[in-house]
Design an enzyme around this catalytic site. Structure first.
Site, mmCIF file in Angstrom:
data_model
loop_
_atom_site.group_PDB
_atom_site.id
_atom_site.type_symbol
_atom_site.label_atom_id
_atom_site.label_comp_id
_atom_site.label_asym_id
_atom_site.label_seq_id
_atom_site.Cartn_x
_atom_site.Cartn_y
_atom_site.Cartn_z
ATOM 1 N N CYS A 110 -19.484 -13.201 -8.029
ATOM 2 C CA CYS A 110 -20.510 -12.437 -7.294
ATOM 3 C C CYS A 110 -21.898 -12.807 -7.804
ATOM 4 O O CYS A 110 -22.879 -12.725 -7.057
ATOM 5 C CB CYS A 110 -20.291 -10.929 -7.457
ATOM 6 S SG CYS A 110 -18.989 -10.282 -6.395
ATOM 7 N N CYS A 166 -19.811 -4.146 4.400
ATOM 8 C CA CYS A 166 -19.957 -4.850 3.115
ATOM 9 C C CYS A 166 -19.272 -6.221 3.156
ATOM 10 O O CYS A 166 -19.666 -7.129 2.423
ATOM 11 C CB CYS A 166 -19.461 -3.987 1.955
ATOM 12 S SG CYS A 166 -17.861 -3.221 2.193
ATOM 13 N N CYS A 201 -21.108 -10.363 3.021
ATOM 14 C CA CYS A 201 -20.715 -11.092 1.810
ATOM 15 C C CYS A 201 -20.849 -12.603 2.039
ATOM 16 O O CYS A 201 -20.270 -13.148 2.981
ATOM 17 C CB CYS A 201 -19.281 -10.737 1.433
ATOM 18 S SG CYS A 201 -18.759 -11.573 -0.080
ATOM 19 N N CYS A 239 -14.842 0.577 8.271
ATOM 20 C CA CYS A 239 -16.183 -0.029 8.208
ATOM 21 C C CYS A 239 -16.029 -1.403 7.560
ATOM 22 O O CYS A 239 -15.306 -1.557 6.582
ATOM 23 C CB CYS A 239 -17.077 0.878 7.359
ATOM 24 S SG CYS A 239 -18.664 0.173 6.900
ATOM 25 N N CYS A 260 -24.737 -1.192 2.521
ATOM 26 C CA CYS A 260 -23.850 -0.035 2.743
ATOM 27 C C CYS A 260 -24.630 1.128 3.369
ATOM 28 O O CYS A 260 -25.587 1.631 2.778
ATOM 29 C CB CYS A 260 -23.202 0.388 1.427
ATOM 30 S SG CYS A 260 -22.147 1.838 1.666
ATOM 31 N N ASP A 310 0.826 -1.204 0.000
ATOM 32 C CA ASP A 310 0.000 0.000 0.000
ATOM 33 C C ASP A 310 0.866 1.263 0.000
ATOM 34 O O ASP A 310 0.454 2.305 0.489
ATOM 35 C CB ASP A 310 -0.891 -0.031 1.277
ATOM 36 C CG ASP A 310 -2.026 0.970 1.225
ATOM 37 O OD1 ASP A 310 -2.461 1.300 0.118
ATOM 38 O OD2 ASP A 310 -2.453 1.434 2.296
#
Ligand code: SF4
Ligand code: SF4
Length: 383
Positions: A194, A250, A254, A247, A204, A140
């Site tokens: 998905c 989501c 899943c 957060c 969300c 990152d």
């Protein structure tokens, strides 16, 4: 692929596992056209918010042409390091009165540090195995489209929430990359699974997933509570709830995370005091106390002012009148950001009109003052 190629990859994978990585995949340093186009569209819509470095043309070029990062790079090794999933359900987190929510990956040590050490150790092992080659490791830290490379490397697919998912370990992991000039055999790209699911879009809290695979960072709580250092838009404050750092909603919903068995080893060392922490204990007025509490934690990178801003919002949303005492004190905080958000939270808890008017009158920072006046105006409109 020859038998020798297969043996070499198997050896590198084994080394990656020995160094704490759960997944290790190989690809060429090229970003698929649709990922490049998606990034350009995302930037054109301003979804990156204040992350201006993402739109910087030089950095953007490196992001979409990863071979520019290391001259002669032939292979990208995409690696996943698991972290523990949250020890609670989404419903438990949403109903934990008086408690803040810190994203699962941030409940222990800073993964940047932990992973970098492991990547460097792996790189040393590869030096011995591969002989003459140049390599670099990234966590990152450079302009890298890590999810796109992970997908191309077959590590996992990019879900509609934009994070990478793998069939066996879901999405509770972090990505790192090792670039090498050695030409290693690559893996097949991952396919997406998905299907028709849209659980992440529906859950969300801020509607940040504006379309499948497209997250408007300006609405995403992870961005607002970590990257963004300014006044949080008033319309979003109530939606943030008690999430004080990141957060996970989501990921919570899943289906690919439903049956995941946590890794045996907790590489980041979850700290109990960061699992649904008591909001009172996060209200650290003093810089030194903040640094001590979040020593080695990624929360420290965000800084005391932004974190206290988040805690003020959480207290306002929690609705318990006992938060009036610390919030009143925060009206005299050295940070204008904290003062403005403490003001908002106190207004939400009700009463104290005289004291709030006095706080506006003595506020010297123009932005904080504007924010406070706006809070009062909104209060008038809703009462
Ligand atoms: S992290 Fe939270 S706010 Fe951001 S997209 Fe996921 S659910 Fe929405
Ligand atoms: S919740 Fe559903 S749509 Fe969202 S990433 Fe997971 S599988 Fe994909």
């Amino acid at each position: 692929m020859t038998e020798a190629d297969q043996a070499l990859k198997a050896r590198i994978r084994a080394l990656a596992y020995e160094h704490g990585f759960a997944l290790c995949h190989f690809t060429r340093p090229r970003i698929p056209a649709w990922h490049r186009a998606a990034l350009q569209r995302w930037l054109a819509q301003g979804f990156h918010g204040t992350m201006h470095w993402m739109a910087d043309s030089e950095r953007l070029q490196r992001r979409i042409h990863p071979h520019a990062l290391l001259p002669g790079v032939r292979t990208v090794i995409s690696l996943a390091m698991r972290h523990h999933p949250p020890a609670y359900t989404l419903s438990e987190a949403l109903h934990a009165k008086g408690r803040g929510v810190i994203a699962a990956y941030a409940q222990g040590d800073d993964y940047h540090e932990v992973m970098k050490k492991r990547l460097k150790a792996l790189a040393r092992a590869l030096d011995a195995l591969l002989g003459r080659h140049d390599q670099r490791v990234y966590v990152d830290t450079a302009p890298i489209l890590e999810h796109a490379l992970a997908e191309r490397a077959g590590l996992g697919w990019q879900g509609k929430h934009s994070l990478t998912i793998q069939r066996d370990i879901g999405s509770w992991f972090l990505l790192g990359e090792l670039f090498t000039t050695a030409e290693l055999p690559v893996d097949r790209a991952a396919s997406a699974h998905c299907g028709r699911c849209r659980a992440c879009l529906d859950v969300c809290p801020t509607g940040a997933i504006v379309a499948p695979y497209v997250v408007d960072a300006r609405r995403c709580i992870a961005y607002l509570t970590i990257e963004y250092k300014g006044m949080i838009p008033h319309a979003l404050r109530p939606l943030i709830g008690r999430r004080v750092f990141g957060c996970d909603d989501c990921q919570h919903v899943c289906p690919w995370n439903r049956k995941v068995v946590p890794a045996d080893e907790d590489l980041l060392g979850v700290r109990r005091e960061h699992v649904l922490p008591d909001l009172a204990q996060l209200f650290l007025h003093d810089e030194e106390a903040f640094r001590a509490r979040f020593r080695k934690s990624p929360v420290r990178r965000t800084g005391r002012a932004a974190m206290l801003r988040n805690v003020c919002i959480a207290m306002g949303n929690d609705g318990d009148p006992r938060w009036r005492t610390p919030l009143r004190k925060a009206l005299d905080d050295p940070s204008a950001l904290v003062r403005a958000h403490a003001f908002w939270a106190l207004t939400r808890l009700g009463g104290e009109t005289k004291m709030l008017r006095a706080a506006v009158a003595r506020e010297q920072d123009p932005e904080a003052r504007r924010d406070m006046l706006r809070t009062l105006q909104e209060q008038k409109e809703t009462s």
